[in-house]
Design a protein around this motif. Structure first.
Motif, PDB file in Angstrom:
ATOM      1  N   GLU A 103      -6.833   8.680  -2.376  1.00 34.07           N
ATOM      2  CA  GLU A 103      -6.183   8.625  -3.091  1.00 34.07           C
ATOM      3  C   GLU A 103      -6.451   7.939  -4.511  1.00 34.07           C
ATOM      4  O   GLU A 103      -6.939   6.596  -4.542  1.00 34.07           O
ATOM      5  N   LEU A 105      -4.251   5.369  -7.426  1.00 35.17           N
ATOM      6  CA  LEU A 105      -2.976   5.038  -8.485  1.00 35.17           C
ATOM      7  C   LEU A 105      -3.624   4.238  -9.894  1.00 35.17           C
ATOM      8  O   LEU A 105      -4.407   3.720  -9.985  1.00 35.17           O
ATOM      9  N   VAL A 170      -0.138   9.191  -9.096  1.00 38.17           N
ATOM     10  CA  VAL A 170      -1.067   9.178  -8.106  1.00 38.17           C
ATOM     11  C   VAL A 170      -1.871  10.724  -8.044  1.00 38.17           C
ATOM     12  O   VAL A 170      -1.276  11.661  -8.349  1.00 38.17           O
TER      13      VAL A 170
END
Length: 185
Positions: A103, A105, A170
């Motif tokens: 991930e 961000l 995201v």
């Protein structure tokens, strides 16, 4: 001359073997206005994919494919962040929101920043990456970049949500990268 207020917050990806770094650069509003389900337009998804693959090709790593499934997964988390905190936090490793993918961000001023800005900001960490294995000492400065170019990653999906005049972005990666003791490529 009128100037725009700009906010940009980056958070490094830290996958399965190490805990995410949580940095909140500004106070979180308890009551916030947000827009759920701000899915990427097709041209935005294509731009995100093109930039990821360009940066991967720059270091000799094969391309990734877009995954609608992973994009929906990213959308769920972006919407959750916008609805609950209007701040940045990686998915937890357990519970309802258990992290399944790598991930990255990003948060910035809505209308000023978009998906291309997020991917470009993550790639800008390249200047700090010296080709070393991922360690607790170097991932904070280069974790977004190394996730983009992680050689084993095959699919990505990205999403956005709006909250308090900010855009939350995201991107998720399958399989994830940034494992301690390994190099991205």
């Amino acid at each position: 001359m009128k100037t725009r207020n700009k906010t940009i917050i980056l958070f490094p990806l830290v996958a399965a073997l190490i805990s995410p770094i949580h940095v909140i650069a500004e106070d979180s509003a308890q009551s916030s206005s947000f827009s759920a389900g701000s899915r990427l337009e097709q041209h935005e998804a294509q731009q995100a994919l093109m930039l990821h693959n360009q940066y991967r090709a720059d270091v000799g790593v094969g391309p990734v494919a877009w995954s609608d499934k992973i994009a929906l997964y990213a959308q769920e988390w972006a919407d959750n962040l916008a609805a609950t905190q209007c701040s940045m936090e990686h998915r937890p490793r357990s519970g309802k929101w258990k992290q399944e993918y790598g991930e990255n961000l990003f948060m910035g001023t809505a209308g000023y920043y978009g998906i291309s800005d997020a991917v470009t900001a993550w790639e800008s960490e390249k200047k700090d990456y010296q080709g070393d294995v991922i360690t607790a000492a170097n991932y904070a400065a280069t974790g977004h970049y190394t996730q983009i170019v992680w050689q084993n990653t095959r699919q990505i999906g990205c999403a956005t949500a709006l909250c308090n005049n900010n855009i939350i972005i995201v991107c998720n990666y399958d399989p994830p990268g940034n494992f301690l003791g390994q190099k991205p490529f």
